[in-house]
Write an enzyme that holds these catalytic residues in place. Structure first.
Site, PDB file in Angstrom:
ATOM      1  N   CYS A   1      17.825  18.729  71.912  1.00 32.20           N
ATOM      2  CA  CYS A   1      18.396  20.063  71.681  1.00 32.20           C
ATOM      3  C   CYS A   1      18.050  20.556  70.280  1.00 32.20           C
ATOM      4  O   CYS A   1      18.877  21.185  69.616  1.00 32.20           O
ATOM      5  CB  CYS A   1      19.908  20.041  71.886  1.00 32.20           C
ATOM      6  SG  CYS A   1      20.782  18.752  70.987  1.00 32.20           S
ATOM      7  N   GLY A   2      16.846  20.249  69.829  1.00 29.69           N
ATOM      8  CA  GLY A   2      16.417  20.723  68.522  1.00 29.69           C
ATOM      9  C   GLY A   2      17.210  20.074  67.399  1.00 29.69           C
ATOM     10  O   GLY A   2      17.528  18.889  67.422  1.00 29.69           O
TER      11      GLY A   2
END
Length: 386
Positions: A149-150
């Site tokens: 998720c980054g």
């Protein structure tokens, strides 16, 4: 023969060797133009014409390796695209949950502030609204349970780390209540953090049961005076492309707007704010209210028959549960939005890499076929002239 057959003739221009003394017998090799090999091949020319387009990524591999890499990238692209679609579907539900819970949370906070103000005017002390000199702070850090998720999890843990360092520089102890598997792994393996409890998410979407577990722990720490202040560190959902880690004061519930240490210095974070979610034209928006702003007045239409302390005793557990649940919902919406963007970027990168690999594969295959044809023709020419 008029000339020797070797691989060097593919890379060099025709030589003026004396072995071909007869001007009438032309070697087939002398009439061929040099074959340009690109950097992904083992044979590399000294100079490549500027008119020959080069791939954006220099890839050195054989045809079989290129085919395997293309298949691997295709499979990865399918996975990232599927994860992007799942995150996009879930983030809509998470956003709707935040918007639908806004009216209840906002109204509850206004009522509690009004009742608390009325109690203070009557010199009535309520345990959860007593402002004590801050000696120890509890940080409730909300992270995600999964990766990919980054920089979502890294941003909130970094925010919490900076807050702990800031409090320690002021001589204030800090205890961490970690929520989420990623935060649990981060804080548990670092000795500089005093971790009170690690809590993992139980379901796909946050529930009041999960929030109640955190609220009970926070309530016991504050009432027993083990901590003098409770702060929430979570990721605020702004939009599908933006989310910010924030610090929100949960306890004490005070009308003064700030908490001070034993020296009388304010220990609130600079960006500590009261956030109120609003919906405009069907979209999620955030209205910020600084701590210094005037608190809502007691409505003349709002009358209570019960004692203010009794009302606060009954509503404070609901307040804690709703605030923590809102933080969990916002954090989940931010995580899903970050994952959707990360998977979208990964899919785009996979498409670009597959394009470059396919181009390199086609060029390598074409060069191999061309080389084999040239060897056949050159061999036939050599046999004819021998």
């Amino acid at each position: 023969m008029t000339g020797s057959i070797s691989t060097s003739w593919l890379l060099s221009s025709p030589s003026n060797s004396n072995s071909a003394s007869s001007s009438e017998s032309y070697s087939f090799i002398a009439t061929l133009k040099p074959v340009r090999y690109y950097p992904f091949q083992s044979l590399t020319p000294n100079r490549i014409s500027s008119r020959s387009p080069l791939p954006s990524i220099q890839i050195r591999a054989g045809i079989r390796e290129l085919r395997e890499r293309i298949d691997s990238v295709k499979n990865t692209q399918k996975i990232t695209e599927a994860m992007r679609l799942v995150a996009a579907a879930r983030v809509r539900r998470a956003q709707d949950a935040v918007i639908k819970g806004r009216p209840f949370t906002e109204t509850l906070v206004e009522i509690l502030y009004s009742i608390n103000q009325s109690a203070q005017l009557e010199d009535i002390d309520f345990p959860l609204s007593i402002v004590r000199p801050v000696k120890r702070v509890a940080l409730v850090v909300v992270t995600g349970d999964k990766g990919l998720c980054g920089g979502f999890n890294n941003a909130v843990t970094k925010k919490a780390t900076l807050r702990v360092q800031e409090l320690k520089q002021r001589g204030i102890d800090c205890v961490v209540i970690s929520v989420g598997k990623k935060g649990n792994a981060y804080f548990s393996r670092r000795d500089e953090f005093d971790v009170d409890k690690c809590i993992e998410g139980g379901g796909v979407f946050p529930t009041t049961k999960e929030a109640q577990v955190i609220a009970d722990d926070v309530f016991s720490l504050f009432v027993s005076e083990e901590v003098d202040k409770v702060e929430l560190v979570y990721t605020k959902f702004v939009s599908l492309v933006k989310s910010d880690p924030v610090i929100h004061t949960l306890l004490p519930l005070s009308m003064k707007g700030e908490s001070c240490d034993v020296k009388g210095e304010c220990v609130d974070a600079i960006e500590d704010e009261m956030f109120r979610l609003t919906s405009k034209d069907g979209k999620l928006a955030v209205e910020r209210t600084k701590l210094e702003v005037e608190k809502p007045e007691i409505s003349p239409l709002m009358q209570f028959e019960q004692d203010p302390v009794q009302i606060l005793d009954a509503m404070m557990p609901l307040y804690l549960n709703s605030q923590i649940l809102r933080a969990l919902q916002e954090s989940l919406a931010s995580e899903l939005a970050s994952r959707m963007n990360a998977m979208s970027n990964a899919t785009d990168n996979a498409v670009e890499l597959k394009k470059n690999l396919t181009m390199a594969y086609n060029r390598a295959r074409q060069a191999k076929i061309t080389g084999e044809l040239l060897e056949i023709v050159a061999g036939a020419e050599a046999l004819r002239e021998s």
